[in-house]
Design an enzyme around this catalytic site. Structure first.
Site, PDB file in Angstrom:
ATOM      1  N   ARG A  96      22.305 -31.745  -2.922  1.00  0.00           N
ATOM      2  CA  ARG A  96      23.329 -31.941  -4.481  1.00  0.00           C
ATOM      3  C   ARG A  96      24.707 -31.091  -3.788  1.00  0.00           C
ATOM      4  O   ARG A  96      25.316 -31.311  -3.896  1.00  0.00           O
ATOM      5  CB  ARG A  96      22.924 -31.172  -5.461  1.00  0.00           C
ATOM      6  CG  ARG A  96      24.260 -31.361  -6.855  1.00  0.00           C
ATOM      7  CD  ARG A  96      23.092 -31.276  -7.855  1.00  0.00           C
ATOM      8  NE  ARG A  96      25.213 -31.782  -8.763  1.00  0.00           N
ATOM      9  CZ  ARG A  96      24.958 -31.596 -10.120  1.00  0.00           C
ATOM     10  NH1 ARG A  96      23.565 -31.520 -11.084  1.00  0.00           N
ATOM     11  NH2 ARG A  96      25.999 -31.612 -10.861  1.00  0.00           N
ATOM     12  N   TYR A 141       4.528 -24.824   7.504  1.00  0.00           N
ATOM     13  CA  TYR A 141       6.576 -24.963   7.302  1.00  0.00           C
ATOM     14  C   TYR A 141       7.452 -24.394   8.371  1.00  0.00           C
ATOM     15  O   TYR A 141       8.671 -25.093   9.292  1.00  0.00           O
ATOM     16  CB  TYR A 141       6.521 -24.157   6.758  1.00  0.00           C
ATOM     17  CG  TYR A 141       7.757 -24.211   5.475  1.00  0.00           C
ATOM     18  CD1 TYR A 141       9.120 -23.215   6.211  1.00  0.00           C
ATOM     19  CD2 TYR A 141       8.023 -25.503   5.193  1.00  0.00           C
ATOM     20  CE1 TYR A 141      11.097 -23.211   5.818  1.00  0.00           C
ATOM     21  CE2 TYR A 141      10.122 -25.820   4.872  1.00  0.00           C
ATOM     22  CZ  TYR A 141      11.195 -24.594   4.889  1.00  0.00           C
ATOM     23  OH  TYR A 141      12.159 -24.857   4.844  1.00  0.00           O
TER      24      TYR A 141
HETATM   25  N1  LIG Z   1      15.370 -23.615  -0.325  1.00  0.00           N
HETATM   26  C1  LIG Z   1      15.373 -22.605   0.788  1.00  0.00           C
HETATM   27  O1  LIG Z   1      15.084 -21.665   0.817  1.00  0.00           O
HETATM   28  C2  LIG Z   1      15.535 -23.071   2.310  1.00  0.00           C
HETATM   29  C3  LIG Z   1      15.704 -24.546   2.167  1.00  0.00           C
HETATM   30  N2  LIG Z   1      15.978 -25.340   3.167  1.00  0.00           N
HETATM   31  C4  LIG Z   1      15.602 -26.678   3.692  1.00  0.00           C
HETATM   32  O2  LIG Z   1      16.679 -27.462   3.243  1.00  0.00           O
HETATM   33  C5  LIG Z   1      16.691 -28.304   2.827  1.00  0.00           C
HETATM   34  C6  LIG Z   1      16.658 -28.748   1.232  1.00  0.00           C
HETATM   35  O3  LIG Z   1      15.878 -27.897   0.590  1.00  0.00           O
HETATM   36  P1  LIG Z   1      16.020 -27.229  -1.040  1.00  0.00           P
HETATM   37  O4  LIG Z   1      17.256 -28.252  -1.343  1.00  0.00           O
HETATM   38  O5  LIG Z   1      15.775 -26.161  -0.965  1.00  0.00           O
HETATM   39  O6  LIG Z   1      14.730 -28.460  -1.794  1.00  0.00           O
HETATM   40  P2  LIG Z   1      14.885 -28.563  -3.251  1.00  0.00           P
HETATM   41  O7  LIG Z   1      13.267 -29.074  -3.806  1.00  0.00           O
HETATM   42  O8  LIG Z   1      15.723 -28.107  -3.954  1.00  0.00           O
HETATM   43  O9  LIG Z   1      15.241 -29.980  -3.171  1.00  0.00           O
HETATM   44  C7  LIG Z   1      15.642 -30.985  -2.520  1.00  0.00           C
HETATM   45  C8  LIG Z   1      15.002 -32.441  -1.884  1.00  0.00           C
HETATM   46  O10 LIG Z   1      14.926 -33.396  -1.656  1.00  0.00           O
HETATM   47  C9  LIG Z   1      14.328 -34.897  -2.345  1.00  0.00           C
HETATM   48  N3  LIG Z   1      12.714 -35.178  -1.011  1.00  0.00           N
HETATM   49  C10 LIG Z   1      11.151 -33.935  -1.300  1.00  0.00           C
HETATM   50  N4  LIG Z   1      10.438 -35.092  -0.072  1.00  0.00           N
HETATM   51  C11 LIG Z   1      11.215 -35.749   0.013  1.00  0.00           C
HETATM   52  C12 LIG Z   1      11.322 -37.348   0.610  1.00  0.00           C
HETATM   53  N5  LIG Z   1       9.410 -37.746   1.214  1.00  0.00           N
HETATM   54  N6  LIG Z   1      12.002 -38.516   0.597  1.00  0.00           N
HETATM   55  C13 LIG Z   1      12.942 -38.368  -0.005  1.00  0.00           C
HETATM   56  N7  LIG Z   1      13.748 -37.016  -0.816  1.00  0.00           N
HETATM   57  C14 LIG Z   1      12.493 -36.340  -0.745  1.00  0.00           C
HETATM   58  C15 LIG Z   1      13.129 -33.968  -3.107  1.00  0.00           C
HETATM   59  O11 LIG Z   1      13.429 -34.927  -4.283  1.00  0.00           O
HETATM   60  C16 LIG Z   1      14.339 -33.360  -3.725  1.00  0.00           C
HETATM   61  O12 LIG Z   1      15.418 -33.715  -4.575  1.00  0.00           O
HETATM   62  C17 LIG Z   1      14.873 -28.305   3.213  1.00  0.00           C
HETATM   63  O13 LIG Z   1      14.713 -29.326   5.039  1.00  0.00           O
HETATM   64  C18 LIG Z   1      14.365 -27.533   2.935  1.00  0.00           C
HETATM   65  O14 LIG Z   1      12.821 -27.380   3.997  1.00  0.00           O
HETATM   66  C19 LIG Z   1      16.220 -24.560   4.494  1.00  0.00           C
HETATM   67  C20 LIG Z   1      15.728 -23.184   3.811  1.00  0.00           C
HETATM   68  C21 LIG Z   1      15.743 -22.295   3.439  1.00  0.00           C
HETATM   69  C1  LIG Z   2       7.580 -18.382   2.588  1.00  0.00           C
HETATM   70  C2  LIG Z   2       8.915 -19.931   2.631  1.00  0.00           C
HETATM   71  C3  LIG Z   2       9.296 -20.193   1.722  1.00  0.00           C
HETATM   72  C4  LIG Z   2      10.071 -21.177   1.585  1.00  0.00           C
HETATM   73  C5  LIG Z   2      10.938 -22.192   2.323  1.00  0.00           C
HETATM   74  C6  LIG Z   2      12.615 -22.044   2.573  1.00  0.00           C
HETATM   75  O1  LIG Z   2      13.283 -23.233   2.605  1.00  0.00           O
HETATM   76  C7  LIG Z   2      13.015 -21.255   4.047  1.00  0.00           C
HETATM   77  O2  LIG Z   2      13.129 -21.930   5.213  1.00  0.00           O
HETATM   78  C8  LIG Z   2      13.111 -19.638   4.045  1.00  0.00           C
HETATM   79  C9  LIG Z   2      13.412 -19.868   5.782  1.00  0.00           C
HETATM   80  C10 LIG Z   2      13.942 -17.984   5.500  1.00  0.00           C
HETATM   81  C11 LIG Z   2      13.727 -17.800   6.117  1.00  0.00           C
HETATM   82  C12 LIG Z   2      13.804 -16.249   6.178  1.00  0.00           C
HETATM   83  C13 LIG Z   2      13.826 -15.123   7.601  1.00  0.00           C
HETATM   84  C14 LIG Z   2      13.007 -15.524   8.839  1.00  0.00           C
HETATM   85  C15 LIG Z   2      12.768 -14.271   9.318  1.00  0.00           C
HETATM   86  C16 LIG Z   2      12.103 -14.985  10.953  1.00  0.00           C
HETATM   87  O3  LIG Z   2      12.231 -14.304  11.816  1.00  0.00           O
HETATM   88  C17 LIG Z   2      10.309 -14.446  10.403  1.00  0.00           C
HETATM   89  C18 LIG Z   2      10.399 -13.040  10.934  1.00  0.00           C
HETATM   90  C19 LIG Z   2       9.570 -12.450  10.882  1.00  0.00           C
HETATM   91  C20 LIG Z   2       9.515 -12.007   9.128  1.00  0.00           C
HETATM   92  C21 LIG Z   2       9.722 -10.676   9.226  1.00  0.00           C
HETATM   93  C22 LIG Z   2      10.772  -9.875   8.925  1.00  0.00           C
HETATM   94  O4  LIG Z   2      11.525  -9.359   9.423  1.00  0.00           O
HETATM   95  O5  LIG Z   2      12.434 -11.264   8.928  1.00  0.00           O
END
Ligand SMILES: NC(=O)C1=CN([C@@H]2O[C@H](COP(=O)(O)OP(=O)(O)OC[C@H]3O[C@@H](n4cnc5c(N)ncnc54)[C@H](O)[C@@H]3O)[C@@H](O)[C@H]2O)C=CC1
Ligand SMILES: CC/C=C\C[C@H](O)C(=O)/C=C/C=C/C=C\C=C\[C@@H](O)C/C=C\CCC(=O)O
Length: 319
Positions: A19, A151
């Protein structure tokens, strides 16, 4: 890239980071086709956006990125409705370590499918106008998250696939840039659902690693991550680049150009080298999580950066 009147597609657009990517694209003059599997939330967002930006700036399409029929079907509808597509953000993603085949299908399969659909439409050899594809990985795509190995694998796959396809696009002169966004933990429902539901079977020490990371350094807001996304869309010098963003800021990652450029430690082997290398990994009880690379020059243990933060990088301003 000037976004005025450009057409963008965002998957997983109904909430969270998707979004925010939609909103920053609209604020910069683009029209946006939203794709999400969640119809109710998507319809609700569409009516909100209509009020703020006007009815002709967006359309919402219900589709599952794991389905070739779904994704290709809405792609064709979007091309028919908007006339062209200049930007694709493959953002849809989930985290579920128990139902891991689905996680792979969404996080990696959906990115591959979207990238291929976009290249067929955008590449100049097909009469396309070129464009840019932004694939959403994670910092877990640069360093392993112990409590989310599947993941981690999918997000590493997004990085590897995107860098390889960016090289293909450059060599084949497609006129399409492919870049990667690697965020730290972000305040969205994916993160909160992950914390509250039993997605994984993990011992306390493993869970505490991730929880302490969030507690000590906090989580990002989606609008900050959206600014990093916009840098990758607009900077036409970027192709095959990964932008990592965490609470300290945003940096472009400097990857080794080739596997050979990775830091490594030689291992001596005689004839029948690949089997000998295999035996080293079986017998050496000091090795865990180690990668032994072998090529005509010999075998070496790779020295990976301990954490994503240890990768060489160049800071970028998001103001
Ligand atoms: N939230 C976090 O901490 C982080 C998220 N990401 C990545 O960012 C991206 C978005 O994540 P968020 O916004 O946190 O998740 P979210 O769960 O808030 O939003 C994800 C959206 O994708 C949709 N979705 C899920 N499966 C689908 C499918 N098969 N087809 C179409 N739509 C689908 C869901 O309905 C939802 O609206 C993901 O790829 C996630 O892995 C990366 C790093 C950190
Ligand atoms: C457990 C996953 C929860 C949420 C997934 C989320 O969508 C996501 O993608 C979050 C990613 C965040 C990653 C943050 C840091 C990653 C660091 C890597 O280098 C892991 C390495 C070691 C972990 C310990 C450290 O000291 O960093």
């Amino acid at each position: 890239m000037d976004l005025k009147d450009k057409v963008a597609v965002v998957t997983g657009a109904a909430q969270g980071l998707g979004r925010s990517f939609v909103e920053i694209l609209l604020k910069n003059g683009a029209k946006v086709a939203l794709i999400d599997v969640n119809k109710s939330v998507g319809d609700e967002l569409k009516s909100t956006l209509d009020q703020e930006y006007g009815r002709d700036r967006t359309e919402f399409y219900t589709a599952d990125v794991t389905s070739e029929e779904d994704f290709k079907g809405v792609w064709e509808k979007i091309v028919k409705a908007f006339g062209r597509i200049d930007i694709l953000c493959n953002n849809a993603g989930i985290i579920n370590e128990k139902h891991w085949e689905k996680t792979i299908a969404v996080n990696l399969g959906g990115v591959v499918r979207g990238t291929y659909l976009a290249l067929e439409h955008m590449k100049k050899e097909n009469g396309g106008n070129g464009g840019v594809i932004i694939n959403i990985s994670s910092m877990a795509g640069l360093g392993p998250l112990p409590m989310a190995p599947i993941y981690t694998a999918t997000k590493h796959g997004v990085v590897g696939f995107s860098r390889a396809m960016a090289a293909v696009s450059k060599l084949a002169n497609y006129g399409v840039r492919i870049n990667i966004l690697c965020p730290w933990f972000v305040k969205t429902s994916l993160l909160s659902n992950f914390n509250s539901e039993e997605h994984i079977e993990q011992t306390p020490p493993v869970k505490s690693v991730t929880e302490s990371m969030m507690q000590t350094r906090g989580c990002l807001e989606t609008d900050v991550v959206a600014k990093a996304f916009l840098v990758l869309v607009k900077d036409e010098s970027k192709n095959g680049d990964a932008l990592m963003i965490d609470p300290e800021g945003a940096v472009f990652i400097t990857f080794p150009e080739r596997a050979k450029d990775l830091r490594s430690t030689p291992v001596s082997l005689e004839t029948d080298v690949v089997a000998k290398a295999f035996l080293v990994l079986v017998k050496d009880e000091s090795k865990n999580g180690d990668a032994l690379m072998i090529d005509p020059e010999g075998a070496v243990f790779i020295t990976f950066p301990e954490r994503a933060k240890d990768l060489r990088s160049t800071p970028v301003s998001l103001e």
